[in-house]
Write a protein that holds these residues in place. Sequence first.
Motif, PDB file in Angstrom:
ATOM      1  N   ASP A 180       0.825  -1.209   0.000  1.00 60.10           N
ATOM      2  CA  ASP A 180       0.000   0.000   0.000  1.00 60.10           C
ATOM      3  C   ASP A 180       0.860   1.260   0.000  1.00 60.10           C
ATOM      4  O   ASP A 180       0.441   2.302  -0.504  1.00 60.10           O
ATOM      5  N   GLU A 181       2.049   1.135   0.570  1.00 59.79           N
ATOM      6  CA  GLU A 181       2.897   2.328   0.684  1.00 59.79           C
ATOM      7  C   GLU A 181       3.324   2.845  -0.682  1.00 59.79           C
ATOM      8  O   GLU A 181       3.555   4.030  -0.870  1.00 59.79           O
ATOM      9  N   PRO A 235       1.601   2.777  -3.914  1.00 61.56           N
ATOM     10  CA  PRO A 235       0.691   3.713  -4.590  1.00 61.56           C
ATOM     11  C   PRO A 235       0.409   4.945  -3.744  1.00 61.56           C
ATOM     12  O   PRO A 235       0.238   6.052  -4.288  1.00 61.56           O
ATOM     13  N   ASP A 236       0.399   4.759  -2.445  1.00 61.64           N
ATOM     14  CA  ASP A 236       0.157   5.885  -1.550  1.00 61.64           C
ATOM     15  C   ASP A 236       1.228   6.962  -1.751  1.00 61.64           C
ATOM     16  O   ASP A 236       0.926   8.155  -1.823  1.00 61.64           O
ATOM     17  N   GLN A 281       0.730   8.773  -4.995  1.00 69.19           N
ATOM     18  CA  GLN A 281      -0.383   9.718  -4.946  1.00 69.19           C
ATOM     19  C   GLN A 281      -0.017  10.964  -4.140  1.00 69.19           C
ATOM     20  O   GLN A 281      -0.443  12.070  -4.455  1.00 69.19           O
ATOM     21  N   TRP A 282       0.793  10.727  -3.138  1.00 69.07           N
ATOM     22  CA  TRP A 282       1.249  11.853  -2.338  1.00 69.07           C
ATOM     23  C   TRP A 282       2.158  12.762  -3.171  1.00 69.07           C
ATOM     24  O   TRP A 282       2.026  13.991  -3.166  1.00 69.07           O
ATOM     25  N   GLU A 295       0.121  14.727  -5.564  1.00 74.31           N
ATOM     26  CA  GLU A 295      -0.540  15.844  -4.891  1.00 74.31           C
ATOM     27  C   GLU A 295       0.444  16.999  -4.693  1.00 74.31           C
ATOM     28  O   GLU A 295       0.129  18.156  -4.954  1.00 74.31           O
ATOM     29  N   ARG A 315       1.156  18.813  -7.830  1.00 74.72           N
ATOM     30  CA  ARG A 315       0.050  19.642  -8.321  1.00 74.72           C
ATOM     31  C   ARG A 315       0.116  21.047  -7.747  1.00 74.72           C
ATOM     32  O   ARG A 315      -0.515  21.964  -8.267  1.00 74.72           O
ATOM     33  N   ARG A 361      -0.406  14.637 -13.497  1.00 72.73           N
ATOM     34  CA  ARG A 361      -0.835  13.304 -13.055  1.00 72.73           C
ATOM     35  C   ARG A 361       0.344  12.371 -13.004  1.00 72.73           C
ATOM     36  O   ARG A 361       1.263  12.459 -13.818  1.00 72.73           O
ATOM     37  N   LEU A 377      -1.501   5.968 -12.789  1.00 75.51           N
ATOM     38  CA  LEU A 377      -1.256   4.621 -12.276  1.00 75.51           C
ATOM     39  C   LEU A 377      -2.027   3.604 -13.102  1.00 75.51           C
ATOM     40  O   LEU A 377      -3.191   3.824 -13.440  1.00 75.51           O
ATOM     41  N   ALA A 405       0.764   0.102 -10.086  1.00 76.50           N
ATOM     42  CA  ALA A 405       0.404   0.233  -8.675  1.00 76.50           C
ATOM     43  C   ALA A 405       0.679  -1.077  -7.949  1.00 76.50           C
ATOM     44  O   ALA A 405       0.458  -1.192  -6.749  1.00 76.50           O
TER      45      ALA A 405
END
Lengths: 219, 420, 445
Positions: free
Chosen positions: C166-167, C169-170, C173-174, C177, C180, C187, C190, C231
């Motif tokens: 999980d770490e 894709p997390d 995504q972080w 963010e 951005r 983007r 994924l 991912a």
Amino acid sequence: MHAIYGWVTGPLTWIAFLLFFGGLLYRLVQLLILVRRKEPFIFSYMSLKYSLRSILHWILPFGTVNWRLHPVMTIVTFAFHICLLVAPVFLMAHAILFEEAWGFGWPSLPDVAADWMTLIVIAGAVFFLVRRIVRPEVRFVTSTSDYVLLAVVAAPFVTGFIAYHQLFAYRWMLVAHIVSGQVMLVAIPFTRLVHMLFAPLTRAYTGSEFGGVRHAVDW
Amino acid sequence: MADVSRWDWEIGTKAIPFDAWKADFAWVEEPYVSPDGERIAAVVNLDDAQFSVCVNGRAWEGVFDKAWYLRFSHDGRLSALVSEDGEWTVAVDGETWPERYGYVWNTLFSADGARVAVAAQQDMAYAMVLDGVMWENRFANMTHFAISPDGRHTAATVQVKETGEADIARFQAGCYSVAVDGDAWDSVFTNVWNLAFSPDGAHLAAEVRQGLYDYTIAVDGRPWERCFSSVWQPVFHPVSGAVIAPVRLEGQWTVAADGAPIWPRRFVQVWHQQVSPDGQRLAAIVSPRYGYWTLAVDGVPWRTTVNEMVMDLRFSPDGRRLAAAAKHDGRWTLLVDDRLWSQRFDQIRPPVFSPDGRLVAAVVETEGRFGLVVDDRRLPQSYEALWQPVFSPDGTRVLVRGIEKGTYRRQVLAVDQLLA
Amino acid sequence: MAQPAKSEAKQIVDNGIEKGAAGLTEDRIQAVINRVIKGESGARLKVYVDTCVHCGLCSEACHYYLSHDKDPRYSPVAKVKQTLWEMIRRKGRVSVDFMRRAAEIVHTECNLCKRCAMYCPFGIDIAYLMMVVRRIVHLLGMTPQYIQDTAHSHAAVSNQMWVKPDEWPDTLQWQEEEARGEIPTLRIPLEKEGADIMYSVIGPEPKFQAQLIYQAAVIMDVAGVNWTMPATAGWDNSDMAMFTGDNEVMGRIKREHYETAARLRVRRIVMGECGHAFRSVYDVGNRWLGWRIPPIPIIHAIEFYHELLTAGKIRVAKKFKTPVTIHDPCNVVRGGGLHRMARDLAHALCEEVVEMYPNCEHNYCCCAGGGVINCGPPWKNKRIEGNRVKADQLADAKIRGAKVLIAPCHNCHSGLEDINHAYELGLDIKFFGDIIYEVMEKPEA
Ligand code: SF4
Ligand code: SF4
């Protein structure tokens, strides 16, 4: 004496050449079988272009960084190896012997040239010997067998030189020369002297991997 | 499986504008199409950190901080992984599960598409979640997720013992196991990889490593007696129930069933083995000699080989025909029944057989354009995007789902006409 | 220039080696050695050993030898003598102590940099011979602790750094963010099937250097690349199992990497600035699996950035002012011939490029590669001492004006950082990505 001479120049010579060529062939076939059985991928990376590219650079004196890094060694080793190969093959005495036996021969070197070449081989052997003793990185990886091999290679030249100049015990020297030459021939396929056969192959493989796969030079 | 016969098989085209959405949102991400072709969906951005999912031009009501992993299940359920206020959950057809998690990922569907599972992390502990219900037991780590075909069970490789930092002895002694529906096997292994449920969901097989060197397959927690120097993912034989896996012996690969090698021949590589639907034949992707790839059926490799890669092995539904994507000299084509298609493409998708196995079709890509190829004949139409074709159950029609000039089209074509 | 204190031949204790040595018998050692030498190995081993004439001409190739004032024990051929020759001569019957020393030699005194293969007149590949011994060490369970732990991480979670599923894709995504904040529409796509490019990185990036993913995402976005990142497992292209001789785990993770790219239907894999991973993906791991060449083309970041710049997809707004020098990582230079592109790139990005010598294929290794840095803290000083020549080389480049050192490889980065620090060189070490990110034209935020 005659009998001994006859024997060493007759059957023994036959045996020596048989073992030499047979041995080389055996090593080559054995190697190819081993590659096929264990590392067949090697064939698929071999490239004639990059094999030759690599070999050419390395058989050129000063053609590589490392040759340039060791100029004395480079001169000596090239002179040594060239003379080692050329002198015996193109020595007039050998060519005559061959012609007597088989009815054909080839152009040969003037004796003076052959004589000098012999001296170069001997000098080269002395250089290698001294280098083995005085250079720590060489001494560290040297074992008795290295001295023995050096002696095996030098012996035919030393005895040949003595015999040719008839310095002493000519007949015995001649026999010693022939026998030591035979020993060297036989030793080639079965000792590290096999690098005579393998060097172009390892070079070709490394050249192919460096050139074809890794897009880099290997010199 | 979803009932394909109930789809709209009338010959004709339905068009849904897709590029037009772009005016309504800050951006529109890559689209997904439902299996029946009736809906096209994409994650859309409304504003700074505001995401939703747009289906056929209408956005879901929910707005999320993040949304990703948009996937249609086999019966057309549309799921996405969504986050609000730093917490994650699953949204299915616009409805979010009531539970929230630290993180969710790796959506899985049952074969009929009715059940949805994800891997989840909550307070740094891990468990699978099936239709919103999390396993009771949580684990320190979790990898290799699986759902049974009927969707009643979920499983994963789980860490059942604590390992200290760089404690190599402890790791090698075994800290991993498999949990099915949250209950871990009694046995522990150094590693457990790639789980496979039996068709009825009652059994589970996995690749395991005991210590650093002994690889084998464990079924329901019990390892095979014989170990190998490596193994790949097992499958269950649909008829006999035997567990079949590629195994490595003395530097070469073959296939073993229930612990004993069954193919006499050894290969440079064997993987992706598959039993035909009728259980009669066993095929696998193999490398018969270094650098060359093909398929082998019951241990006998095909003569036709390619020099880069073979993947996506597919049996025809009757089990008599076989096809796979194959890459030769940098280009893709299809390898069908020991023959290569004559055409070459930049990219190819997995082959699709008609129900009677007579036809085989594939989506291909050349220079950024997509097209459909049926039995080595490329149909004239080309697309900006194209999904897998679907044959009608009677094999007379084919559903083509593609985007061209910004419009998504669901086309049902008559197979006869197509090939005329 | 400061010199790190010489650690006087004091015994370094490594828990991994000791763990393996405990309970080891000579019978077991013999069985394993013979299994590897007679069973697993073939023509290369035999020919290399039979052909080597013990001439020592490979010595000057090795930075360990040069850094230790030509101590003969560190010459490439000496490492073979102290390991394989003895094993062969004694038909595998060597002592536990011998194996301890062998494990130390092959894991901490050779970076598998293959420089010596360019110096041996026969092209004997000593790095390969060292790998044969590492395989023996692996099968005896004597691999140094830290690199063994890394191999465990590869086996357990398919990445180098124990990053949990999980770490990953997390983290992406972080970073998306974060980025951005700079480019609002950016983007990190994924799992985007059919993208042109799958971008893969090494474990330490999500773990410690997430800004590198950020930078790569900005570069991709500005260049308008159709890209994706997986991912799932298979995102990590690194491979310490390759260096521990755990070929089975190596094959497993390489398969995962390539099959992930195949699943995503990408045309090419672009990898971040890592050298050993390039070797594993491009040259070693694929072979173990039977792929003669990578089944999906693998492009190293140097080549990719070069392509973006040449195609005008990224433009230099203002060249990098501070003078730079370039470190040539063995695995992409001797292993991939990327030194010319690296230079083109440096000249296109920077105002002044100072060469250090020897360079290109002849450059000295960073001494971190080949898994040596991954043997961890117990061996750190030894590693730094083993590369004094690199420090000299860097100091020389510095005297000639270089202030920034570009090292397009993760291992090199970390290894050079240690050297930079220990020898007080004061260079600023960067990736190409750092420089591109700094000098490129970006859309107005
Ligand atoms: S570190 Fe490099 S030069 Fe030295 S022995 Fe190893 S491969 Fe050869
Ligand atoms: S240079 Fe080659 S032949 Fe000479 S000692 Fe080194 S490895 Fe052996």
